[in-house]
Design an enzyme around this catalytic site. Structure first.
Site, PDB file in Angstrom:
ATOM      1  N   CYS A  99       0.848  -1.192   0.000  1.00  5.34           N
ATOM      2  CA  CYS A  99       0.000   0.000   0.000  1.00  5.34           C
ATOM      3  C   CYS A  99       0.883   1.241   0.000  1.00  5.34           C
ATOM      4  O   CYS A  99       1.876   1.305   0.726  1.00  5.34           O
ATOM      5  CB  CYS A  99      -0.888  -0.013   1.243  1.00  5.34           C
ATOM      6  SG  CYS A  99      -1.979   1.414   1.370  1.00  5.34           S
ATOM      7  N   GLU A 142      -8.649  -1.071  -2.501  1.00  7.62           N
ATOM      8  CA  GLU A 142      -8.968   0.358  -2.656  1.00  7.62           C
ATOM      9  C   GLU A 142     -10.271   0.709  -1.934  1.00  7.62           C
ATOM     10  O   GLU A 142     -10.366   1.752  -1.282  1.00  7.62           O
ATOM     11  CB  GLU A 142      -9.063   0.742  -4.135  1.00  7.62           C
ATOM     12  CG  GLU A 142      -7.768   0.628  -4.923  1.00  7.62           C
ATOM     13  CD  GLU A 142      -6.570   1.219  -4.232  1.00  7.62           C
ATOM     14  OE1 GLU A 142      -6.702   2.225  -3.515  1.00  7.62           O
ATOM     15  OE2 GLU A 142      -5.480   0.656  -4.387  1.00  7.62           O
ATOM     16  N   HIS A 145     -10.063   1.339   1.732  1.00  4.63           N
ATOM     17  CA  HIS A 145      -9.596   2.673   2.135  1.00  4.63           C
ATOM     18  C   HIS A 145     -10.773   3.616   2.406  1.00  4.63           C
ATOM     19  O   HIS A 145     -10.666   4.515   3.243  1.00  4.63           O
ATOM     20  CB  HIS A 145      -8.724   3.290   1.036  1.00  4.63           C
ATOM     21  CG  HIS A 145      -7.291   2.846   1.059  1.00  4.63           C
ATOM     22  ND1 HIS A 145      -6.441   3.119   2.105  1.00  4.63           N
ATOM     23  CD2 HIS A 145      -6.552   2.164   0.150  1.00  4.63           C
ATOM     24  CE1 HIS A 145      -5.238   2.627   1.839  1.00  4.63           C
ATOM     25  NE2 HIS A 145      -5.276   2.035   0.652  1.00  4.63           N
TER      26      HIS A 145
END
Ligand code: NI
Length: 177
Positions: A99, A142, A145
């Protein structure tokens, strides 16, 4: 414009991001341009708006096929706004993940092997896709997040979490997300 990517420990990465409510606004296009610039600058596989301090449900991703890490596969260049992710199997696959907000490390992370994801593109048009393998992994990473979840929070086996140069000396790895 290349933006600073927040690193793990910054509390802004832990917030639940808000949906985009107005498509076609110049601010959204500027955000996407900054995200693309930042991801390209860091050679990333994906980036979520909260990683540059913008608490909106916007992610981008895309990976070209690379013979140096063939099993990662190709991921189409995508803008995904207000996403939903639905597992199409309960089967989990584990693989290495990195990440941009946790630079220099890799961890062994379980993800659903096959998913459907849906959302809106940069112009506000709805779309959906089925994805599996590395593509499904990138999307799940993603979208996490947007809910304040970083991949280390999903690791089950901490013997498989460490610095890239210690884990994989001299090897070339897929890009960070
Ligand atoms: Ni990430």
């Amino acid at each position: 414009m290349i933006r600073e990517v927040l690193r793990m420990g910054d509390e802004r990465l832990l917030k639940r991001a808000a949906p985009v409510e107005r498509f076609g606004a110049r601010e959204l296009q500027e955000l996407l341009a900054d995200m693309r610039d930042t991801m390209a600058h860091l050679s990333g596989a994906g980036l979520a708006a909260p990683q540059i301090g913008v608490s909106l449900r916007v992610v981008i991703f895309g990976v070209a096929r690379n013979p140096r890490y063939p099993h990662a596969g190709e991921v189409p260049d995508t803008v995904l706004i207000n996403p939903t992710v639905t597992p199409l199997t309960q089967d989990l696959a584990e693989d290495w993940e990195g990440c941009l907000s946790v630079p220099g490390l890799r961890g062994w992370v379980p993800r659903f092997e096959r998913i459907r994801y849906a959302g809106f593109d940069a112009e506000g048009r709805p779309f959906e896709r089925v994805a599996e393998g590395f593509h499904a992994r990138v999307v799940q990473h993603e979208c996490d997040h947007l809910d304040g979840i970083l991949y280390p929070m999903r690791i089950r086996d901490f013997t498989r979490f460490g610095f890239i140069d210690a884990l994989f000396p001299g090897q070339e790895l897929p890009p960070e997300e």
